[in-house]
Design a protein around this motif. Structure first.
Motif, PDB file in Angstrom:
ATOM      1  N   ASN A  73       0.806  -1.223   0.000  1.00  0.00           N
ATOM      2  CA  ASN A  73       0.000   0.000   0.000  1.00  0.00           C
ATOM      3  C   ASN A  73       0.840   1.275   0.000  1.00  0.00           C
ATOM      4  O   ASN A  73       0.313   2.372   0.076  1.00  0.00           O
ATOM      5  N   VAL A  74       2.162   1.127  -0.097  1.00  0.00           N
ATOM      6  CA  VAL A  74       3.077   2.262  -0.193  1.00  0.00           C
ATOM      7  C   VAL A  74       4.057   1.983  -1.332  1.00  0.00           C
ATOM      8  O   VAL A  74       4.573   0.877  -1.451  1.00  0.00           O
ATOM      9  N   VAL A  75       4.284   2.986  -2.169  1.00  0.00           N
ATOM     10  CA  VAL A  75       5.242   2.854  -3.272  1.00  0.00           C
ATOM     11  C   VAL A  75       6.359   3.866  -3.055  1.00  0.00           C
ATOM     12  O   VAL A  75       6.098   5.047  -2.820  1.00  0.00           O
ATOM     13  N   LEU A  76       7.592   3.390  -3.119  1.00  0.00           N
ATOM     14  CA  LEU A  76       8.747   4.258  -2.967  1.00  0.00           C
ATOM     15  C   LEU A  76       9.320   4.557  -4.346  1.00  0.00           C
ATOM     16  O   LEU A  76       9.609   3.637  -5.111  1.00  0.00           O
ATOM     17  N   GLU A  77       9.454   5.835  -4.654  1.00  0.00           N
ATOM     18  CA  GLU A  77      10.048   6.263  -5.917  1.00  0.00           C
ATOM     19  C   GLU A  77      11.546   6.440  -5.677  1.00  0.00           C
ATOM     20  O   GLU A  77      11.965   7.256  -4.862  1.00  0.00           O
ATOM     21  N   ILE A  78      12.343   5.653  -6.390  1.00  0.00           N
ATOM     22  CA  ILE A  78      13.792   5.638  -6.198  1.00  0.00           C
ATOM     23  C   ILE A  78      14.459   6.419  -7.319  1.00  0.00           C
ATOM     24  O   ILE A  78      14.126   6.248  -8.488  1.00  0.00           O
ATOM     25  N   ASP A  79      15.409   7.250  -6.960  1.00  0.00           N
ATOM     26  CA  ASP A  79      16.156   8.079  -7.907  1.00  0.00           C
ATOM     27  C   ASP A  79      17.242   7.239  -8.582  1.00  0.00           C
ATOM     28  O   ASP A  79      18.251   6.900  -7.964  1.00  0.00           O
ATOM     29  N   GLY A  80      17.034   6.902  -9.848  1.00  0.00           N
ATOM     30  CA  GLY A  80      18.001   6.119 -10.598  1.00  0.00           C
ATOM     31  C   GLY A  80      19.327   6.833 -10.774  1.00  0.00           C
ATOM     32  O   GLY A  80      20.387   6.206 -10.780  1.00  0.00           O
ATOM     33  N   ASN A  81      19.287   8.158 -10.894  1.00  0.00           N
ATOM     34  CA  ASN A  81      20.532   8.931 -11.019  1.00  0.00           C
ATOM     35  C   ASN A  81      21.389   8.800  -9.765  1.00  0.00           C
ATOM     36  O   ASN A  81      22.613   8.696  -9.845  1.00  0.00           O
ATOM     37  N   TYR A  82      20.763   8.801  -8.595  1.00  0.00           N
ATOM     38  CA  TYR A  82      21.484   8.637  -7.332  1.00  0.00           C
ATOM     39  C   TYR A  82      22.223   7.300  -7.329  1.00  0.00           C
ATOM     40  O   TYR A  82      23.400   7.237  -6.978  1.00  0.00           O
ATOM     41  N   LEU A  83      21.520   6.236  -7.729  1.00  0.00           N
ATOM     42  CA  LEU A  83      22.135   4.905  -7.736  1.00  0.00           C
ATOM     43  C   LEU A  83      23.262   4.822  -8.754  1.00  0.00           C
ATOM     44  O   LEU A  83      24.331   4.280  -8.469  1.00  0.00           O
ATOM     45  N   GLU A  84      23.019   5.368  -9.937  1.00  0.00           N
ATOM     46  CA  GLU A  84      24.032   5.303 -10.986  1.00  0.00           C
ATOM     47  C   GLU A  84      25.281   6.101 -10.604  1.00  0.00           C
ATOM     48  O   GLU A  84      26.399   5.639 -10.786  1.00  0.00           O
ATOM     49  N   GLN A  85      25.095   7.290 -10.052  1.00  0.00           N
ATOM     50  CA  GLN A  85      26.232   8.131  -9.691  1.00  0.00           C
ATOM     51  C   GLN A  85      27.050   7.556  -8.540  1.00  0.00           C
ATOM     52  O   GLN A  85      28.242   7.834  -8.429  1.00  0.00           O
ATOM     53  N   SER A  86      26.433   6.740  -7.701  1.00  0.00           N
ATOM     54  CA  SER A  86      27.178   6.111  -6.611  1.00  0.00           C
ATOM     55  C   SER A  86      28.134   5.046  -7.140  1.00  0.00           C
ATOM     56  O   SER A  86      29.081   4.668  -6.461  1.00  0.00           O
ATOM     57  N   MET A  87      27.875   4.555  -8.345  1.00  0.00           N
ATOM     58  CA  MET A  87      28.675   3.516  -8.999  1.00  0.00           C
ATOM     59  C   MET A  87      28.759   2.229  -8.171  1.00  0.00           C
ATOM     60  O   MET A  87      29.683   1.450  -8.303  1.00  0.00           O
ATOM     61  N   GLN A  88      27.776   2.010  -7.314  1.00  0.00           N
ATOM     62  CA  GLN A  88      27.737   0.808  -6.488  1.00  0.00           C
ATOM     63  C   GLN A  88      26.652  -0.170  -6.926  1.00  0.00           C
ATOM     64  O   GLN A  88      26.542  -1.252  -6.368  1.00  0.00           O
ATOM     65  N   TYR A  89      25.830   0.223  -7.912  1.00  0.00           N
ATOM     66  CA  TYR A  89      24.679  -0.588  -8.289  1.00  0.00           C
ATOM     67  C   TYR A  89      24.669  -0.864  -9.785  1.00  0.00           C
ATOM     68  O   TYR A  89      25.240  -0.124 -10.575  1.00  0.00           O
ATOM     69  N   GLU A  90      23.965  -1.926 -10.135  1.00  0.00           N
ATOM     70  CA  GLU A  90      23.724  -2.247 -11.533  1.00  0.00           C
ATOM     71  C   GLU A  90      22.294  -2.772 -11.648  1.00  0.00           C
ATOM     72  O   GLU A  90      21.719  -3.213 -10.658  1.00  0.00           O
ATOM     73  N   THR A  91      21.729  -2.686 -12.846  1.00  0.00           N
ATOM     74  CA  THR A  91      20.357  -3.132 -13.047  1.00  0.00           C
ATOM     75  C   THR A  91      20.312  -4.280 -14.038  1.00  0.00           C
ATOM     76  O   THR A  91      21.154  -4.378 -14.931  1.00  0.00           O
ATOM     77  N   TYR A  92      19.318  -5.133 -13.853  1.00  0.00           N
ATOM     78  CA  TYR A  92      19.037  -6.245 -14.746  1.00  0.00           C
ATOM     79  C   TYR A  92      17.540  -6.272 -14.992  1.00  0.00           C
ATOM     80  O   TYR A  92      16.763  -6.148 -14.050  1.00  0.00           O
ATOM     81  N   PRO A  93      17.115  -6.401 -16.225  1.00  0.00           N
ATOM     82  CA  PRO A  93      15.675  -6.388 -16.521  1.00  0.00           C
ATOM     83  C   PRO A  93      14.930  -7.532 -15.820  1.00  0.00           C
ATOM     84  O   PRO A  93      15.470  -8.623 -15.649  1.00  0.00           O
ATOM     85  N   ASN A  94      13.703  -7.239 -15.394  1.00  0.00           N
ATOM     86  CA  ASN A  94      12.794  -8.285 -14.921  1.00  0.00           C
ATOM     87  C   ASN A  94      11.440  -8.045 -15.579  1.00  0.00           C
ATOM     88  O   ASN A  94      11.297  -7.156 -16.407  1.00  0.00           O
ATOM     89  N   SER A  95      10.439  -8.803 -15.219  1.00  0.00           N
ATOM     90  CA  SER A  95       9.152  -8.730 -15.922  1.00  0.00           C
ATOM     91  C   SER A  95       8.435  -7.391 -15.739  1.00  0.00           C
ATOM     92  O   SER A  95       7.676  -6.972 -16.600  1.00  0.00           O
TER      93      SER A  95
END
Length: 173
Positions: A73-95
């Protein structure tokens, strides 16, 4: 053998990345009771042995808030730029969008592949969250007093309008 394993792992990582990089916004659905823990510890995903075996490690996210709403019942909007600029994360497609997982920064150190790295999991800090979107109208004063005054607070509309912003934090100069 160690060099072969290191090069193989690099190859797998190169082929698993998306060409677009991080989406600007990604969404994570949760329930109201989880918010204090997420505020204090971030969004934590500790994979099970089955998750590791099925390559389902990382935090599952959605590309739109309506899909994420089906997970809580709560949705968190995450800043993709924050994650990318930290250079600590990577993404993989899901459904429904993508999985976000932490990079193994020691992969090319020559120390070999340690299975413990996979079990450490992924942690997205609360600082990466830009907006908390509620189903219904939350108690704004209580949320601000409980440590949510630094993020935008919104609600899902009852009809087909855009998400309605209820509170925006003051911008620092």
């Amino acid at each position: 053998m160690k060099k072969l394993m290191t090069e193989w792992r690099k190859y797998l990582q190169e082929t698993a990345t998306t060409e677009k990089g991080f989406p600007v916004k990604i969404y994570y659905g949760t329930d109201m009771e989880s918010l204090p823990g997420i505020r204090d510890n971030g969004i934590v995903n500790l994979p099970t042995d089955l998750d590791i075996e099925q390559d389902k490690m990382g935090v599952p996210t959605c590309s739109n808030p309506q899909d994420a709403k089906s997970f809580g019942n709560v949705v968190l909007e995450i800043d993709g730029n924050y994650l990318e600029q930290s250079m600590q994360y990577e993404t993989y497609p899901n459904s429904k969008g993508c999985r976000v997982r932490m990079r193994d920064s020691a992969v090319s150190s020559g120390s070999g592949v340690d299975s413990m790295v996979d079990t450490l999991g992924t942690n997205i800090p609360f600082d990466a969250i830009q907006n908390v979107i509620f189903t219904g109208t939350p108690n704004l004063q209580q949320l601000k007093e409980n440590g949510f005054a630094n993020v935008e607070i919104s609600s899902f509309p009852t009809d087909d309008e855009n998400i309605r912003s209820l509170y925006k934090p003051q911008q620092e100069d």
